[in-house]
Design a protein around this motif. Structure first.
Motif, PDB file in Angstrom:
ATOM      1  N   ASP A  11     -23.256 -12.235 -27.294  1.00 19.23           N
ATOM      2  CA  ASP A  11     -22.581 -12.047 -28.258  1.00 19.23           C
ATOM      3  C   ASP A  11     -21.397 -12.834 -28.443  1.00 19.23           C
ATOM      4  N   GLU A  12     -20.652 -12.801 -27.345  1.00 16.63           N
ATOM      5  CA  GLU A  12     -19.599 -13.421 -27.177  1.00 16.63           C
ATOM      6  C   GLU A  12     -19.539 -14.999 -27.383  1.00 16.63           C
TER       7      GLU A  12
ATOM      8  N   VAL B 137     -21.512 -15.757 -16.465  1.00 17.38           N
ATOM      9  CA  VAL B 137     -21.307 -16.562 -17.772  1.00 17.38           C
ATOM     10  C   VAL B 137     -21.794 -17.816 -17.720  1.00 17.38           C
ATOM     11  N   ASN B 138     -21.714 -18.498 -16.634  1.00 18.72           N
ATOM     12  CA  ASN B 138     -22.591 -19.686 -16.475  1.00 18.72           C
ATOM     13  C   ASN B 138     -24.196 -19.842 -16.686  1.00 18.72           C
ATOM     14  N   ALA B 139     -24.695 -18.540 -16.083  1.00 13.78           N
ATOM     15  CA  ALA B 139     -25.883 -18.317 -16.420  1.00 13.78           C
ATOM     16  C   ALA B 139     -26.441 -18.260 -17.735  1.00 13.78           C
TER      17      ALA B 139
ATOM     18  N   LEU C 157     -20.729 -25.623 -25.025  1.00 14.63           N
ATOM     19  CA  LEU C 157     -21.148 -24.501 -24.083  1.00 14.63           C
ATOM     20  C   LEU C 157     -19.924 -24.171 -23.085  1.00 14.63           C
ATOM     21  N   GLY C 158     -19.346 -25.392 -22.480  1.00 11.61           N
ATOM     22  CA  GLY C 158     -18.332 -25.542 -21.671  1.00 11.61           C
ATOM     23  C   GLY C 158     -17.278 -24.966 -22.027  1.00 11.61           C
TER      24      GLY C 158
ATOM     25  N   SER D 278     -13.436 -19.885 -22.456  1.00  9.93           N
ATOM     26  CA  SER D 278     -13.116 -19.053 -23.553  1.00  9.93           C
ATOM     27  C   SER D 278     -13.280 -17.467 -23.475  1.00  9.93           C
ATOM     28  N   VAL D 279     -14.719 -17.490 -22.985  1.00  9.50           N
ATOM     29  CA  VAL D 279     -15.225 -16.056 -22.586  1.00  9.50           C
ATOM     30  C   VAL D 279     -14.480 -15.541 -21.352  1.00  9.50           C
TER      31      VAL D 279
END
Length: 349
Positions: A64-65, A175-177, A199-200, A205-206
């Protein structure tokens, strides 16, 4: 009384649209692995369900983030548990620290529930009493722990894991997965290079919002530290934690008085086979208190009370001191020693 086991052949997590177990020879590789696992080490069905639920909730909350940062470009078909299921099938969620955290939360839920079963009163009172403590640090730490626990309960009262509960290393891997899983659908609408860039940026940011200092375990440490600084980590407090089913607090308190960190203390608290007796001896517990703790915990951690109390009596001061020194070593160093020694028998303390 420990809650009754749920059926092994539980309904499919996707909502019951499919059979709980697939049929045919394709099951054989998994069945062979599962059949020969040590029954005493296997997950209970409650633990498995709790871990699966917490993992899906965590993955979806991070998803969701990402979606909020991607704006109108978020993948539309990764709703509900689909994202978590996809990552789980890929093996990308097999992250050591994450699985350890899931297991701890599931064990804590099971043990705390077992300790509270049959107890007078329906709600724990120990932490609430500490909130009104005249020591300001203890009061603040107790309130912070209560609030942190509240945020880690879903609307049905079940346990949750928040992003901040992860170690920094696990957060980066997870997060990267998730970003990689979201990419599959994103590249259907964007140039791959553009999708990777977006996405990067979203991943960074996440991760910028991740704060290990907000871990639930950090709040637990803060409270036990405040109690220790005030000279309040006595046998009365241990009994109060035990009576209220505060399993993690009990482990943290015993670990602090034993002079070891929480993780090895928890492993000894829940592992049986003499580990509980050793932890109680390292913590300097009296035999009376040790008997009470062992008796209360024996059923919920599958320990033999007679063997544990016999071990408590038979351990020498040299044994206890040697164990404490070993458990104070860096966990990675201990793990490496044990791995190297595994071909020549287990290291004994």
């Amino acid at each position: 009384m420990v809650p009754v086991e749920w059926p092994v052949a539980a309904a499919d997590q996707g909502g019951g649209a499919f059979a709980a177990r697939v049929a045919g020879g394709s099951r054989l590789p998994t069945v062979r692995l599962d059949f020969f696992l040590d029954p005493s080490a296997r997950l209970t069905e409650q633990e498995r369900a709790l871990m699966a639920g917490m993992l899906a909730d965590l993955v979806n909350s991070i998803g969701d983030e990402f979606r909020s940062r991607l704006g109108g470009l978020e993948p539309a078909n990764d709703e509900g548990e689909q994202l978590a299921q996809r990552l789980r099938r890929s093996g990308l969620l097999d992250i050591g620290d994450l699985v350890r955290l899931l297991l701890h939360r599931a064990e804590d839920e099971r043990i705390s529930t077992g300790l509270r079963a049959g107890r007078e009163g329906s709600r724990p009172r120990f932490l609430q009493a500490l909130v009104s403590d005249e020591n300001a640090e203890i009061s603040a730490a107790a309130m912070a722990l209560i609030l942190a626990r509240g945020r880690r309960r879903d609307r049905f009262g079940g346990p949750r894991i928040l992003f901040d509960d992860l170690s920094a290393e696990s957060a980066v891997v997870l997060v990267n997965a998730i970003a990689a899983a979201l990419r599959t659908d994103l590249v259907k609408r964007l140039d791959p290079a553009d999708a990777d860039e977006r996405l990067g940026t979203a991943s960074r940011s996440v991760l910028a919002g991740h704060d290990e200092g907000n871990r639930l375990e950090a709040r637990l440490f803060d409270l036990v530290h405040a109690l220790g600084e005030a000279g309040r980590l006595d046998e009365s407090l241990i009994r109060s934690a035990l009576d209220d089913g505060e399993a993690s607090l009990l482990g943290e308190a015993l670990g602090r008085t034993a002079g070891i960190s929480f993780q090895p203390a928890w492993e000894h608290l829940t592992g049986g086979s003499g580990g509980l007796a050793l932890l109680l001896r390292m913590s300097g517990s009296s035999r009376t208190l040790a008997g009470e703790v062992i008796a209360r915990l024996a059923e919920v951690v599958a320990a033999d009370p007679e063997s544990e109390i016999a071990g408590f009596d038979s351990l020498s001061e040299q044994d206890v001191d040697s164990a404490r020194k070993w458990l104070r070593l860096d966990p990675a160093y201990r793990s490496a020693i044990e791995t190297l020694a595994s071909g020549h028998g287990q290291r004994s303390l």
